[in-house]
Write an enzyme that holds these catalytic residues in place. Structure first.
Site, PDB file in Angstrom:
ATOM      1  CE  LYS A 178      -1.408   3.048   2.606  1.00  0.00           C
ATOM      2  NZ  LYS A 178      -1.555   4.214   1.675  1.00  0.00           N
ATOM      3  N   GLY A 209      -4.484   3.321  -1.866  1.00  0.00           N
ATOM      4  CA  GLY A 209      -5.659   3.788  -1.146  1.00  0.00           C
ATOM      5  C   GLY A 209      -5.266   4.447   0.151  1.00  0.00           C
ATOM      6  N   GLY A 211      -4.681   5.091   4.147  1.00  0.00           N
ATOM      7  CA  GLY A 211      -4.211   4.283   5.258  1.00  0.00           C
ATOM      8  C   GLY A 211      -5.340   3.814   6.152  1.00  0.00           C
ATOM      9  CB  VAL A 214      -5.669   0.226   1.450  1.00  0.00           C
ATOM     10  CG1 VAL A 214      -4.729  -0.885   0.998  1.00  0.00           C
ATOM     11  CG2 VAL A 214      -6.688   0.533   0.359  1.00  0.00           C
ATOM     12  N   GLY A 215      -4.714   0.409   4.418  1.00  0.00           N
ATOM     13  CA  GLY A 215      -3.739   0.104   5.462  1.00  0.00           C
ATOM     14  C   GLY A 215      -4.376  -0.585   6.651  1.00  0.00           C
ATOM     15  CD  GLU A 253      12.559   5.060   8.406  1.00  0.00           C
ATOM     16  OE1 GLU A 253      12.544   5.953   9.291  1.00  0.00           O
ATOM     17  OE2 GLU A 253      12.468   5.282   7.206  1.00  0.00           O
ATOM     18  CB  CYS A 287      12.795   9.867   8.441  1.00  0.00           C
ATOM     19  SG  CYS A 287      13.556   8.672   7.329  1.00  0.00           S
ATOM     20  CD  GLU A 387      10.076  13.525  11.324  1.00  0.00           C
ATOM     21  OE1 GLU A 387      11.019  13.033  10.681  1.00  0.00           O
ATOM     22  OE2 GLU A 387       9.057  12.886  11.635  1.00  0.00           O
TER      23      GLU A 387
END
Length: 480
Positions: A178, A209, A211, A214-215, A253, A287, A387
């Protein structure tokens, strides 16, 4: 069959890749694809739903029965086929990353090439990894964990897809990918390349799709044994929590707030440009970006002068121009996020050395921000702890090596760090005390066999080389 249709300048993607073929989406929601340099619609993608995802999982489950029993030699051959197929599309993948994501071309190509390298690196790692060991009457085998759900972010689409797929294939897993819906054009070019590699049907499947749709189905579906995710801490936390219901194996990650420590013996004419490159790579949407620059108080004035001089080369503008170093943010939402942090830094009392609020002159149409450097930053400020994911650098002064190490480690993140200095033994001592998954000394470098991943909130598990392959394997002991 044609996989992208085009009406005028608008490209339309309506299919997913399931069981070795491009199939029309069951989901009907359509999302605009926005070009970040001007805010114009350049495409539309039909997003997948739970039914698309379940079909892909079923295809991967069917393929796993035979693919999981392949030999090292067979998997190595598939990795070489993938490497060859994606290598043939490097130019196309670079161009579409520049167009859809706004990645500067000089860095976008490096990201794509790193993705291609992942297949060769996985083949090497596989050869070095003993899948079977015996002693006495005991035999231990490393077996593929099962169907893997691969969920990737929008800032380095080609790299993330290739890296995760390479490790999974090397381990003998089948996958459902995904990708970020914000990378739909990039994903389509990548899937066309992967399709040309000729892997068995169902080994890899791709459903674009949301998150939350689909996730979420990948995370809760009991036929998915493993999730490998790259993205935000908040989503990573949700995956760990929701995946526990079906005992998912998890690799995460996540984010970073990476420190770059300039030691007091550093040659500033080399250290500062290197530090700025670490901070602003991929337009700061990385990142690993070194967004905290720790410098000795005794040299702060020299550092400021070096930063002002060095920032002259960090031009912002059209990412297709090879002379440009910083492109637009990926979206209006990301633009607003970065701007809010620049305002917050000013409100907190930090001093703007370079940049500041607002769009750069002449770039009012797109999602461009001014590359910004703050000085007089305290490590407890939001701009030093959170971040930002944009071209914003916080300069923090320190008195001693011990204080620099303490400040560097005073973060909930621990993904990447850097140390700059001429005394290598001293730099190594400092590096050894940093709580980060990867530390570079004197400039950014890479090794595709070295593990990648973070301490603390930067994630769980590792990727790259044999470390990444191990994440898709389970040890099984047979005792006679």
């Amino acid at each position: 069959m044609a996989t992208i249709t085009q009406t005028g300048a608008i490209k339309a993607i309506t299919t997913h890749y399931i069981d070795g073929a491009f199939v029309e989406s069951h989901g009907r929601e359509v999302m605009d694809i926005i070009k970040p340099t001007n805010g114009q619609v350049i495409g539309r993608v039909t997003l997948g739903d739970e039914e698309d995802t379940r079909r892909a999982i079923a295809a991967a489950k069917r393929a796993f029965a035979s693919f999981s029993r392949t030999t090292k030699e067979e998997r190595s051959r598939y990795l070489r086929q993938l490497h060859k197929a994606v290598s043939a599309r490097i130019d196309d993948l670079t161009d579409v990353m520049v167009e859809e994501y706004g990645g500067v071309v000089r860095f976008a190509r490096l990201i794509v090439e790193s993705g291609v390298t992942a297949f060769a690196a996985a083949e090497k790692g596989l050869q070095e990894l003993p899948l079977r060991q015996s002693w006495g009457k005991t035999t231990v085998t490393l077996e593929p964990v099962g169907v893997a759900g691969l969920i990737t972010a929008w800032n380095a689409n080609a790299l993330f897809i290739c890296l995760k797929l390479a490790s999974a294939v090397a381990a003998g897993c089948t996958v459902v990918l995904k990708p970020s819906e914000m990378s739909s054009l990039q994903t389509r070019v990548m899937v066309e390349a992967l399709n040309a590699a000729g892997l068995p049907r169902g080994v890899f499947n791709v459903v674009t799709g949301l998150g939350t749709v689909v996730g979420a189905e990948l995370v809760r579906n009991p036929d998915v044994a493993k999730i490998s995710f790259t993205g935000s801490v908040a989503v990573g936390e949700a995956i760990m929590r929701d995946g526990a219901a079906t005992m998912k194996r998890i690799t995460l990650e996540l984010g970073g707030k990476s420190p770059t420590i300039v030691l007091d013996d550093a040659a500033l004419d080399k250290a500062v440009p290197a530090a700025l490159t670490l901070a602003f790579m991929n337009s700061g949407q990385a990142c690993a970006a070194g967004t905290r620059l720790l410098v000795p108080k005794s040299r702060i004035d020299e550092v400021k002068r070096a930063i002002r001089e060095g920032m002259r080369t960090f031009t912002v503008g059209d990412p297709a121009d090879p002379n440009i170093m910083v492109g637009p943010m990926v979206s209006q939402k990301q633009y607003e996020r970065v701007e809010s942090y620049i305002r917050k830094g000013i409100e907190e009392g930090a001093e703007v050395l370079v940049g500041g609020e607002g769009r750069p002159k002449g770039l009012e149409a797109g999602y461009f921000v001014k590359p910004t450097v703050f000085v007089n930053v305290k490590n407890d400020m939001a701009i030093a702890q959170e971040e930002i994911f944009g071209p914003v650098l916080s300069v923090i002064a320190y008195d001693s090596d011990d204080e620099a190490i303490r400040i560097a480690n005073d973060s909930k993140y621990g993904l990447h760090s850097a140390v700059m200095g001429t005394d290598l033994e001293r730099a190594r001592r400092v590096a050894s005390q940093l709580r980060a998954g990867r530390v570079v000394i004197n400039n950014m470098t890479d090794d595709p066999q070295a593990p990648w991943g973070g301490f603390k909130y930067s994630g769980v598990g590792r990727e790259y080389g044999k470390y990444g392959i191990e994440a898709f394997l389970e040890p099984k002991a047979i005792l006679e």
